[in-house]
Design a protein around this motif. Structure first.
Motif, short mmCIF file in Angstrom:
data_model
loop_
_atom_site.label_atom_id
_atom_site.label_comp_id
_atom_site.label_asym_id
_atom_site.label_seq_id
_atom_site.Cartn_x
_atom_site.Cartn_y
_atom_site.Cartn_z
N ARG A 182 48.75 9.24 53.29
CA ARG A 182 49.59 10.39 52.98
C ARG A 182 50.68 10.66 54.33
O ARG A 182 50.59 11.32 55.37
N THR A 194 49.03 11.81 57.60
CA THR A 194 48.27 12.22 57.50
C THR A 194 47.08 11.31 57.00
O THR A 194 47.62 10.71 55.85
N THR A 196 43.83 11.15 54.75
CA THR A 196 43.28 11.67 54.23
C THR A 196 41.84 11.08 53.93
O THR A 196 40.82 12.43 53.77
N VAL A 240 42.88 17.35 51.99
CA VAL A 240 42.66 16.53 53.13
C VAL A 240 42.16 17.39 53.85
O VAL A 240 41.49 18.70 53.96
N SER A 242 40.04 14.25 51.59
CA SER A 242 39.21 14.12 50.31
C SER A 242 38.31 13.49 50.04
O SER A 242 37.74 12.93 51.26
#
Length: 579
Positions: A182, A194, A196, A240, A242
């Protein structure tokens, strides 16, 4: 806005953000200078007598593709009304490095575009061999999905990640494992990217990921892998980390790339599986890929439903156009394939059911093999498509990549250079429709891949020609804008080039290593991918195709990824006179 060495925090106000970026590109502010692209040579926003423009869009043509030469880098060139800034690039460190759950010794995702199995650039004097790699494996971020969301968290529980995000799957990397990332567009450099997910809910490594979209009914990010019988569809939460689930027991395994929704919550898929070469037509490939529609029992539950494949009816025999095993040459040069690529011909279509979870269960299955067995119609690598805005999801425009070889015996008339096709139905759930040709690719305009609508009448396709075709035609990839109200049967009408992709230093180095260094694992020339226009609306009203895009207005933003090399994802902004 805070400027620091090599990074910046995005200002929430889009107009202010655009003005600051424009100023940095003009004044050479070090924090943003690397994010600026080059306008067309001698570009002037004022139309000239010789420049071609897209009617109603206000974009001037980039006159030519970038050439390919050994050891020579080149910048991206955009229509002079546009500029681009880097949203994230491969060397951006991720805020939460993740160990890949596959193989030994341990390898981690440490950067946006690189894993940890080597240096980002080769060390001076280091030599590539079959047992020693001199460069880290590049993860190759692919299709972009832009969303405006609230209350998103990340690795830092005390940080405000903002509200604007780009989600991506990565289609390569160490040990052929995939990653979901992300880009936090409102964040500073330390929190810019980030990770995930690198594994599913069972701890299994994700496969290489190509396509992505947000499904507002299931409230999941859908990602696809074009790994053939090992490919398929996965659904991922926005947490996060996921929670990622393999849903190939309902949607099947295939070389899926496109994944998108219609307004009924149906999921549309296209697989990209290259066919066999002919014996006589040695530089052409047999049509071998299919267009699919998954009709869930309930739109919020993608574990149950029917997978269908598109069947096209021959104008000559009134029978389905089908795949013939062991008859590559006959399929490559068939009259039916010629009709599919002939302007003005309209072929009937219908959907055939491949798999129904109510009857067939939920074990993963080979969708491509079932499509052949159930007499669906194969295409020449139809990688991506999009619903035409304002059509109420009655028109799906999709591409064929073709043979990506200048020597193809198929030529334009048989889809050798790819094509743009249009499926028309009374409703997106209709059982029957028609298929017609929008544009027949040629050596200078073809090998189409990712797609996005610019507005209701204009659609952008980007090329994925590959290193071999780049060398053959001495030209790198381009993005072309098509006017769906124009008749391209007239050779005077041609699509408008709005991006001529260049080649960054890393890709230039990789292109040389790929041909000369044994065991070198990264791709060469840059590839255009992930072209995406969206306002980020995560509701059912925001499904791509439900609203008419208005780039740079009312929250609409434009992104593309320059895959391979530095693996940069760019945001396109409007350029104004004086910039």
């Amino acid at each position: 806005m805070r400027l620091t060495a090599g990074s910046y925090s995005v200002v929430p106000n889009p107009e202010t953000r655009m003005n600051l970026v424009r100023m940095s590109c003009v004044l050479g502010l070090p924090a943003l200078l690397a994010s600026c692209t080059t306008a067309a040579p001698d570009a002037d926003p004022t139309p000239t007598a010789v420049a071609r423009h897209a009617s109603g869009v206000g974009l001037t043509e980039v006159p030519s593709a970038a050439t390919k030469a050994a050891g020579v880098t080149s910048p991206n060139v955009l229509s002079p009304e546009l500029l681009a800034v880097v949203a994230a690039q491969g060397s951006n460190p991720v805020e939460n490095p993740q160990v890949l759950p596959i193989g030994s010794p341990a390898v981690s995702v440490t950067h946006y575009g690189y894993d940890s199995d080597g240096p980002l650039v080769p060390a001076p004097g280091d030599v590539q061999s079959a047992t020693h790699q001199i460069e880290a494996s590049k993860t190759e971020p692919d299709k972009n999905t832009y969303l405006v969301l609230r209350d998103q968290v990340g690795a830092d529980p005390g940080y405000d990640y903002g509200t604007h995000f780009v989600f991506q799957g990565h289609e390569s990397g160490a040990r052929h494992a995939g990653t979901i990332t992300r880009i936090n567009l409102d964040a500073d450099a330390a929190h810019r990217v980030t990770v995930t997910a690198v594994a599913d809910v069972h701890g299994a490594a994700l496969p290489p990921i190509d396509g992505s979209t947000w499904d507002p009914w299931a409230e999941r990010l859908l990602v696809t892998s074009e790994a053939g019988p090992a490919g398929g569809v996965w659904q991922a939460t926005l947490d996060v980390p996921s929670a990622v689930e393999d849903i190939s027991g309902a949607l099947g395994r295939a070389g899926y790339e496109l994944v998108t929704n219609d307004d009924r919550g149906n999921v549309w898929l296209i697989d990209d599986v290259g066919g066999a070469r002919g014996v006589v037509n040695r530089n052409a490939k047999q049509p071998n890929s299919f267009v699919y529609r998954f009709v869930p029992v309930r739109p919020d539950d993608l574990h149950h439903g029917k997978l269908e494949a598109l069947q096209v009816i021959s104008l000559r025999t009134h029978q389905p156009i089908v795949f013939h095993a062991g008859q590559a040459d006959a399929d490559i040069t068939s009259d039916d394939v010629r009709d599919l690529h002939t302007y003005g011909k309209v072929l009937p279509t219908r959907w055939v059911t491949l798999h129904d979870t109510e009857l067939d269960g939920t074990a993963p299955f080979d969708a491509n093999a079932l499509a052949k067995a159930r007499l669906a119609t194969p295409f020449k690598r139809p990688e991506n498509g999009a619903f035409r805005p304002g059509s109420r999801f009655r028109e799906l425009v999709f591409d064929e990549t073709g043979d990506t070889d200048l020597r193809t015996e198929a030529g334009s008339e048989l889809g050798g250079f790819g094509a743009v096709l249009k499926l028309t139905q009374r409703t997106p759930s209709a059982d029957h429709g028609t298929l017609s040709l929008v544009y027949r690719g040629d050596a200078a305009h073809g090998s189409f891949d990712n797609v996005t609508f610019w507005d209701a009448d204009h659609v952008v396709f980007v090329e994925d020609a590959g290193d071999a075709l780049h060398t053959q035609r001495n030209a790198l990839d381009s993005a072309f804008l098509f006017d769906l109200n124009v008749h391209y049967e007239d050779p005077a009408n041609q699509p408008l080039r709005i991006i001529a992709e260049g080649r960054d230093p890393s890709a230039t180095l990789d292109a040389a290593l790929l041909g000369a260094a044994p065991g070198f694992q990264n791709d060469g020339d840059n590839e255009l991918t992930g072209i995406h226009v969206s306002n980020g609306d995560p509701t059912r009203h925001g499904v791509l195709g439900a609203q008419v895009p208005q780039p740079f207005h009312h929250g609409y933003r434009v992104f593309f990824t320059q895959q391979h090399g530095d693996n940069a994802t760019w945001e396109i902004l409007p350029r104004r006179a004086g910039d």
